[in-house]
Design a protein around this motif. Structure first.
Motif, PDB file in Angstrom:
ATOM      1  N   LYS A   1     -43.918-149.141  47.465  1.00  0.00           N
ATOM      2  CA  LYS A   1     -43.887-150.109  46.255  1.00  0.00           C
ATOM      3  C   LYS A   1     -43.449-149.818  45.162  1.00  0.00           C
ATOM      4  O   LYS A   1     -42.736-150.579  44.496  1.00  0.00           O
ATOM      5  N   LYS A   2     -43.377-148.504  44.754  1.00  0.00           N
ATOM      6  CA  LYS A   2     -42.872-147.983  43.308  1.00  0.00           C
ATOM      7  C   LYS A   2     -41.444-148.177  43.479  1.00  0.00           C
ATOM      8  O   LYS A   2     -40.774-148.984  42.560  1.00  0.00           O
ATOM      9  N   GLU A   3     -40.539-147.813  44.306  1.00  0.00           N
ATOM     10  CA  GLU A   3     -39.145-148.027  44.391  1.00  0.00           C
ATOM     11  C   GLU A   3     -38.740-149.409  44.533  1.00  0.00           C
ATOM     12  O   GLU A   3     -37.784-149.835  43.837  1.00  0.00           O
ATOM     13  N   ALA A   4     -39.361-150.009  45.506  1.00  0.00           N
ATOM     14  CA  ALA A   4     -39.038-151.490  45.670  1.00  0.00           C
ATOM     15  C   ALA A   4     -39.220-152.232  44.343  1.00  0.00           C
ATOM     16  O   ALA A   4     -38.104-153.109  44.380  1.00  0.00           O
ATOM     17  N   ILE A   5     -40.262-152.371  43.797  1.00  0.00           N
ATOM     18  CA  ILE A   5     -40.580-152.827  42.406  1.00  0.00           C
ATOM     19  C   ILE A   5     -39.511-152.647  41.505  1.00  0.00           C
ATOM     20  O   ILE A   5     -38.635-153.368  40.861  1.00  0.00           O
ATOM     21  N   GLU A   6     -39.351-151.142  41.129  1.00  0.00           N
ATOM     22  CA  GLU A   6     -38.328-150.882  40.266  1.00  0.00           C
ATOM     23  C   GLU A   6     -36.996-150.878  40.519  1.00  0.00           C
ATOM     24  O   GLU A   6     -36.202-151.513  39.552  1.00  0.00           O
ATOM     25  N   TRP A   7     -36.495-151.273  41.687  1.00  0.00           N
ATOM     26  CA  TRP A   7     -35.356-151.599  41.878  1.00  0.00           C
ATOM     27  C   TRP A   7     -35.029-152.667  41.965  1.00  0.00           C
ATOM     28  O   TRP A   7     -33.759-153.416  41.447  1.00  0.00           O
ATOM     29  N   ALA A   8     -35.931-153.637  42.218  1.00  0.00           N
ATOM     30  CA  ALA A   8     -35.765-155.284  42.210  1.00  0.00           C
ATOM     31  C   ALA A   8     -35.491-155.535  40.437  1.00  0.00           C
ATOM     32  O   ALA A   8     -34.823-156.330  40.321  1.00  0.00           O
ATOM     33  N   TRP A   9     -36.306-155.104  39.918  1.00  0.00           N
ATOM     34  CA  TRP A   9     -36.401-155.220  38.478  1.00  0.00           C
ATOM     35  C   TRP A   9     -34.906-154.711  37.835  1.00  0.00           C
ATOM     36  O   TRP A   9     -34.394-155.549  37.016  1.00  0.00           O
ATOM     37  N   GLU A  10     -34.653-153.559  37.968  1.00  0.00           N
ATOM     38  CA  GLU A  10     -33.094-153.068  37.780  1.00  0.00           C
ATOM     39  C   GLU A  10     -32.234-154.021  38.170  1.00  0.00           C
ATOM     40  O   GLU A  10     -31.167-154.487  37.412  1.00  0.00           O
ATOM     41  N   LEU A  11     -32.211-154.493  39.309  1.00  0.00           N
ATOM     42  CA  LEU A  11     -31.089-155.209  39.780  1.00  0.00           C
ATOM     43  C   LEU A  11     -31.060-156.642  38.962  1.00  0.00           C
ATOM     44  O   LEU A  11     -29.904-156.966  38.404  1.00  0.00           O
ATOM     45  N   LEU A  12     -32.324-157.339  38.830  1.00  0.00           N
ATOM     46  CA  LEU A  12     -32.410-158.475  38.238  1.00  0.00           C
ATOM     47  C   LEU A  12     -31.939-158.519  36.785  1.00  0.00           C
ATOM     48  O   LEU A  12     -31.360-159.419  36.244  1.00  0.00           O
TER      49      LEU A  12
ATOM     50  N   TYR B   1     -41.756-163.852  35.754  1.00  0.00           N
ATOM     51  CA  TYR B   1     -42.831-163.606  35.834  1.00  0.00           C
ATOM     52  C   TYR B   1     -43.026-163.132  37.350  1.00  0.00           C
ATOM     53  O   TYR B   1     -42.153-163.331  37.875  1.00  0.00           O
ATOM     54  N   VAL B   2     -44.330-162.320  37.459  1.00  0.00           N
ATOM     55  CA  VAL B   2     -44.101-161.551  38.872  1.00  0.00           C
ATOM     56  C   VAL B   2     -45.897-161.907  39.254  1.00  0.00           C
ATOM     57  O   VAL B   2     -46.928-162.139  38.293  1.00  0.00           O
ATOM     58  N   THR B   3     -45.866-161.837  40.641  1.00  0.00           N
ATOM     59  CA  THR B   3     -47.389-161.964  41.049  1.00  0.00           C
ATOM     60  C   THR B   3     -47.714-160.885  42.042  1.00  0.00           C
ATOM     61  O   THR B   3     -46.871-160.172  42.616  1.00  0.00           O
ATOM     62  N   VAL B   4     -49.019-160.608  42.226  1.00  0.00           N
ATOM     63  CA  VAL B   4     -49.525-159.628  42.884  1.00  0.00           C
ATOM     64  C   VAL B   4     -50.757-160.329  43.764  1.00  0.00           C
ATOM     65  O   VAL B   4     -51.395-161.127  43.156  1.00  0.00           O
ATOM     66  N   PHE B   5     -50.857-159.570  44.880  1.00  0.00           N
ATOM     67  CA  PHE B   5     -51.970-160.133  45.718  1.00  0.00           C
ATOM     68  C   PHE B   5     -53.442-159.959  45.464  1.00  0.00           C
ATOM     69  O   PHE B   5     -53.688-158.609  44.829  1.00  0.00           O
TER      70      PHE B   5
ATOM     71  N   PHE C   1     -49.711-153.646  40.990  1.00  0.00           N
ATOM     72  CA  PHE C   1     -50.125-153.970  39.744  1.00  0.00           C
ATOM     73  C   PHE C   1     -49.623-152.966  38.542  1.00  0.00           C
ATOM     74  O   PHE C   1     -48.865-153.105  37.594  1.00  0.00           O
ATOM     75  N   ASP C   2     -49.891-151.619  38.942  1.00  0.00           N
ATOM     76  CA  ASP C   2     -49.910-150.735  38.104  1.00  0.00           C
ATOM     77  C   ASP C   2     -48.336-150.421  37.978  1.00  0.00           C
ATOM     78  O   ASP C   2     -47.911-149.898  36.908  1.00  0.00           O
ATOM     79  N   VAL C   3     -47.382-150.508  38.950  1.00  0.00           N
ATOM     80  CA  VAL C   3     -46.073-150.365  38.941  1.00  0.00           C
ATOM     81  C   VAL C   3     -45.417-151.416  38.087  1.00  0.00           C
ATOM     82  O   VAL C   3     -44.616-151.111  37.145  1.00  0.00           O
ATOM     83  N   TRP C   4     -45.815-152.562  38.220  1.00  0.00           N
ATOM     84  CA  TRP C   4     -45.347-154.009  37.315  1.00  0.00           C
ATOM     85  C   TRP C   4     -45.861-153.625  35.885  1.00  0.00           C
ATOM     86  O   TRP C   4     -44.875-153.917  34.802  1.00  0.00           O
ATOM     87  N   LYS C   5     -46.779-153.141  35.353  1.00  0.00           N
ATOM     88  CA  LYS C   5     -47.224-153.030  34.135  1.00  0.00           C
ATOM     89  C   LYS C   5     -46.420-152.166  33.253  1.00  0.00           C
ATOM     90  O   LYS C   5     -46.462-152.146  32.101  1.00  0.00           O
ATOM     91  N   ASN C   6     -45.900-151.134  34.003  1.00  0.00           N
ATOM     92  CA  ASN C   6     -44.885-150.441  33.473  1.00  0.00           C
ATOM     93  C   ASN C   6     -43.544-151.083  32.968  1.00  0.00           C
ATOM     94  O   ASN C   6     -42.906-150.305  32.205  1.00  0.00           O
ATOM     95  N   LEU C   7     -43.368-152.218  33.306  1.00  0.00           N
ATOM     96  CA  LEU C   7     -42.088-152.765  33.277  1.00  0.00           C
ATOM     97  C   LEU C   7     -42.151-154.418  32.667  1.00  0.00           C
ATOM     98  O   LEU C   7     -40.995-154.590  32.193  1.00  0.00           O
ATOM     99  N   ILE C   8     -43.255-154.899  32.629  1.00  0.00           N
ATOM    100  CA  ILE C   8     -43.409-156.062  32.203  1.00  0.00           C
ATOM    101  C   ILE C   8     -44.794-156.257  31.662  1.00  0.00           C
ATOM    102  O   ILE C   8     -45.754-155.819  32.016  1.00  0.00           O
ATOM    103  N   ALA C   9     -44.971-157.117  30.612  1.00  0.00           N
ATOM    104  CA  ALA C   9     -46.079-157.267  29.835  1.00  0.00           C
ATOM    105  C   ALA C   9     -47.318-157.907  30.948  1.00  0.00           C
ATOM    106  O   ALA C   9     -46.717-158.712  31.629  1.00  0.00           O
ATOM    107  N   GLU C  10     -48.368-157.488  30.766  1.00  0.00           N
ATOM    108  CA  GLU C  10     -49.424-157.779  31.801  1.00  0.00           C
ATOM    109  C   GLU C  10     -49.640-159.300  31.752  1.00  0.00           C
ATOM    110  O   GLU C  10     -50.109-159.732  32.770  1.00  0.00           O
ATOM    111  N   GLU C  11     -49.614-160.004  30.532  1.00  0.00           N
ATOM    112  CA  GLU C  11     -49.950-161.419  30.753  1.00  0.00           C
ATOM    113  C   GLU C  11     -48.875-162.200  31.549  1.00  0.00           C
ATOM    114  O   GLU C  11     -48.899-163.309  32.098  1.00  0.00           O
ATOM    115  N   ARG C  12     -47.525-161.312  32.054  1.00  0.00           N
ATOM    116  CA  ARG C  12     -46.685-161.975  32.795  1.00  0.00           C
ATOM    117  C   ARG C  12     -46.871-161.571  34.376  1.00  0.00           C
ATOM    118  O   ARG C  12     -46.065-161.860  35.333  1.00  0.00           O
ATOM    119  N   ILE C  13     -47.952-160.797  34.511  1.00  0.00           N
ATOM    120  CA  ILE C  13     -48.477-160.568  35.855  1.00  0.00           C
ATOM    121  C   ILE C  13     -49.560-161.521  36.442  1.00  0.00           C
ATOM    122  O   ILE C  13     -50.703-161.385  35.873  1.00  0.00           O
TER     123      ILE C  13
END
Length: 870
Positions: free
Chosen positions: A102-113, A125-129, A144-156
């Protein structure tokens, strides 16, 4: 940024992250009974997720051609109606098979975009299960923990199983996912409402572009979830939607992928695009989308047909033709021109489009011509039905028959009827349609149980059948299946001599033996990369170590026919040209079938030349040169020809007989001389630009030749002309032709004489010339006589009947000025009741047949009454 650049940057980005770029799998799925078309990027990796096959590379990147028009993922009826659904689309994906998670998949997606594609972070905005109680699944805290280091929590955003738990189907690999959404609204719209509230609510400007699936579970047939052996990453990003975001468009149809296609449609039809919800705009979107799906399907080996995947492709194509016909006034083929445009647009990356360009264009054009004729014929039938139906409502069953028999769309029928102030019973139509679907479901019904593991296996079976027809085996797993109410069993062994159906060759049959008991093998096939052995006897309790025996006689005859297809392919290219390529085959013990690209019927001399070449190669007794595990590039350097629509690995098997070199996994003879003799039994067309040859070899060819010799001997005996039977037959045919002309002349003279008598019998009834008589003429002369009289003796009401031992006919003809007052079809249907028959026809001429000659006089009397009562 153009679409081609977007695609390339995606591939290059993940290659920089040590991913191996792989080709797209064909759009038409083979060896998987659960899928008809590739509908997601993960399809070709399904066996890796299930642990049935080791991954050649732990990290992979690709762009996958997908088609969603059947089963669970079916977008067809939404395509064109909105501005973002498609039948065929490209799925950009990166994959990890038991490597990163999960960590690499999320971080690389964010980097590419955000860093490569430069998408505004404030729009993401991002969604989690959120978890699911029914399946005992918890909130995805890790993602969720990986995303909150990249994007504001209100966007998760937490999302439910419907939106954030990915499943390929009712069974199979699955897992929670995290989706990335982009808010494409204007700044003022974004200021007035929070994009968070629009995520997963089908807002056309707040859209999901990337789905990161964390593949860690497997859904069993009983609905339970079990962990996969390893955790995997499976991501999918729609190229069309990404292009819409990066090009600042409000619709995928406004991106450079479709603009050129839409421009071509405007040019060809004279209609302008840009009104979004208008019928003409919907039609233009349907055409632009559907031609892409059809072209890619044909390029991957799927021809339009009346069954299976071919029926779906034909349905897509006909939907486009129907929209063009109904809303753009298209009456001549046009989609094939769009196919030309598409090939020029996308052929640079997808070489299969360029390679099969002529075939694609020709198939689409001929399908268009055929269906346009169907539409015209259907309209004539609707006109007739409408004219003959009293009241304003047409039977839904009649409309279904038009749809089922002629392929005439119900909505177009409704449109035509509405123009006449009529409608049809839609509930009755839907009921008939549901009956048809139920019949199809029943015919195709199969219930499959879960695998019962006998040994701790990885699902990989070693095929040893090239070298041996008898082998000691171990049962690794088996399961029960129910097909059409019949219980069968599927088995997987550690190794097998049984050839699984593939490459056109039928699967082997035979038996396995253990402890003196025999279990028949009634078929062998692949399911993804498993080799499945089908039996009608339960293997439960059978010793896990058994011996497999292939039915050797069938295998040997099949091998002869398979080698013959290679020699045939070589000979066709020598005789017809190098444009000839194999487009499909069927190889079994009794005969072979070979489909190939060619646009005209083969002349008899060409067929004979092919037979001569093949039989010369057989007599040369050429030895098999088999090269297993050959690198693909080396195989190409050898000149090996690949099968149409197949996906090959990095290493392939090369089969060489002299100058015939092909990639093939099938079984073959050791020397061509084993084939014995080769004979073509038929040559014909199966689709636009596709010809089919059927042929026989060995024992079947010998039997065929002996039968032909016996027939010739019998003909010689009947003709009493052993020297030149051909001349004798020609003499007989010439004599017959002469006699036929003499008989026809006598009939014409007889009809002329009869005509004079009929004219003398004319009665005047209500100012109309009435003729009713029993005659002794054939149907063609009656029609000819009736057409003469209706012109010469107007106003005319004519009824002619014939009566034989057990058969009667009635013909009714009306001169033109009586058609508004009477209808010949309605009259003949009433008169046919007297002869216990039925019939119909046009308003001015109609015929009926029956089995009661005694009723002819009553019918003629009733005809007179009909005229007298008018």
């Amino acid at each position: 940024m153009k679409t081609a650049e977007i695609r390339q940057k995606f591939l290059e980005f993940f290659e920089s992250k040590k991913h191996t770029a792989v080709d797209s799998a064909p759009i038409v799925v083979k060896n998987d009974p659960t899928l008809m078309f590739t509908n997601a990027g993960m399809n070709q990796f399904k066996d890796i997720f299930l642990g049935n096959e080791p991954a050649a590379n732990e990290r992979v990147v690709d762009t996958q051609k997908c088609l969603r028009v059947s089963g669970k993922h079916n977008d067809l009826e939404e395509v064109g109606v909105d501005t973002y659904h498609h039948t065929m689309f490209e799925m950009l994906g990166n994959w990890s098979f038991g490597d990163y998670y999960k960590k690499e998949a999320i971080e690389w997606a964010w980097e590419l975009l955000t860093e490569v594609y430069k998408i505004d972070k404030s729009r993401i905005y991002v969604t989690v299960f959120e978890g699911d109680k029914d399946d005992h699944l918890e909130f995805d805290q890790e993602a969720f923990d990986v995303w909150k280091n990249l994007i504001a929590e209100e966007r998760i955003i937490s999302a439910n199983k419907k939106d954030n738990f990915w499943e390929m189907g009712d069974v199979g690999p699955c897992g929670p996912c995290s989706e990335i959404h982009v808010d494409m609204r204007s700044d003022s719209a974004r200021a007035s409402s929070n994009g968070r509230d629009l995520v997963n609510h089908d807002h056309p400007e707040v859209i999901e572009i990337w789905n990161l699936v964390f593949m860690e579970l497997q859904r069993k047939s009983d609905g339970k979830l079990i962990p996969l052996k390893s955790k995997h990453i499976d991501t999918g990003m729609g190229l069309e939607r990404l292009a819409m975001v990066l090009q600042g468009k409000q619709s995928t149809y406004d991106t450079d992928i479709f603009v050129k296609l839409i421009d071509r449609i405007e040019k060809e039809t004279g209609k302008k695009y840009g009104f979004k919800s208008s019928k003409s705009d919907i039609a233009i979107r349907v055409m632009a989308d559907h031609v892409r799906a059809v072209a890619f399907a044909i390029a991957d080996g799927q021809m339009p047909s009346n069954t299976g995947a071919g029926y779906v492709i034909r349905r897509i194509l006909r939907r486009a033709i129907r929209y063009a016909y109904s809303f753009l006034d298209v009456r001549e083929p046009i989609l094939y021109k769009l196919a030309e445009e598409l090939i020029a647009l996308m052929g640079g990356f997808f070489e299969e489009l360029n390679k099969n360009s002529n075939l694609i264009i020709q198939v689409v054009k001929e399908e268009e011509e055929s269906f346009l004729k169907t539409l015209a014929r259907g309209i004539d039938l609707i006109e007739k039905i409408s004219f003959e139906t009293k009241g304003d409502s047409i039977s839904g069953q009649v409309v279904f028959e038009l749809y089922d028999t002629y392929g005439f769309p119900a909505d177009l029928t409704g449109l035509i009827l509405s123009e006449k102030g009529k409608s049809f019973d839609e509930k009755e139509f839907e009921a008939e349609l549901e009956k048809q679907k139920n019949r199809s479901r029943k015919a195709a019904n199969q219930e499959t149980g879960d695998w019962i593991i006998v040994n701790d296996d990885q699902g990989v079976t070693s095929f040893v059948g090239y070298d041996s027809l008898q082998t000691d085996l171990k049962i690794m797993r088996y399961r029960k299946v129910n097909q059409k109410g019949k219980d069968l069993y599927q088995m997987v062994f550690d190794r097998t001599p049984f050839y699984p159906e593939g490459g056109g060759q039928v699967g082997d049959q035979g038996f396995i033996q253990a402890d003196g008991a025999k279990i028949p093998i009634i078929g062998t096939f692949r399911e993804n990369n498993l080799i499945i052995h089908l039996t009608n006897k339960s293997p439960e309790g059978v010793n896990e170590s058994v011996t497999g025996f292939v039915a050797s006689d069938s295998r040997k005859l099949t091998a002869k026919n398979h080698t013959a297809t290679h020699l045939l392919h070589y000979a066709l290219r020598k005789v017809l040209g190098t444009h000839v390529e194999q487009k499909g085959s069927l190889v079994e013990k009794d005969y072979l079938r070979f489909d190939f690209s060619h646009f005209s019927k083969m002349a008899d001399e060409e067929i004979r030349k092919v037979e001569i070449i093949v039989n010369k190669l057989i007599r040369e007794d050429i030895a098999l040169d088999e090269r297993r595990n050959t690198p693909m590039q080396e195989a190409k350097d050898l000149g090996a020809m690949a099968l149409f629509g197949e996906k090959y690995g990095d290493e392939v098997r090369v089969i060489k007989f002299g100058d015939s070199v092909e990639l093939c996994g099938g079984t073959h003879v050791q020397r061509t001389g084993e084939i014995g003799f080769f004979k073509i039994t038929s040559e014909g067309s199966v689709a636009a630009g596709i010809r089919r040859i059927e042929a026989i070899t060995a024992d079947a060819a010998q039997t065929y030749l002996f039968d032909q010799i016996d027939v010739l001997s019998e003909i010689k005996g009947l003709l009493k002309s052993p020297g030149n039977p051909s001349k004798s037959i020609k003499d007989i045919l010439e004599s017959q032709q002469k006699l036929t002309k003499e008989i026809e002349q006598l009939h014409r003279e007889k009809a002329g004489s009869l005509k004079d008598g009929l004219v003398k019998s004319i009665q005047k009834i209500n100012g109309i010339n009435f003729i009713a008589a029993e005659v002794d003429l054939d149907a063609a002369l009656i029609k000819d006589l009736a057409f003469q009289l209706r012109k010469e003796r107007a106003p005319l009401f004519l009824v002619l009947a014939t009566a034989e031992k057990e058969k009667a006919t009635i013909s009714v003809a009306l001169s033109d000025e009586l058609v508004n007052q009477f209808n010949a079809g309605n009259i003949v249907r009433e008169l046919s009741t007297f002869i216990q028959g039925g019939g119909g026809g046009q308003a001015f001429f109609a015929t009926a047949g029956g089995k009661n000659p005694a009723g002819v006089d009553q019918a003629l009397n009733r005809a007179k009454e009909i005229l007298s009562e008018s």
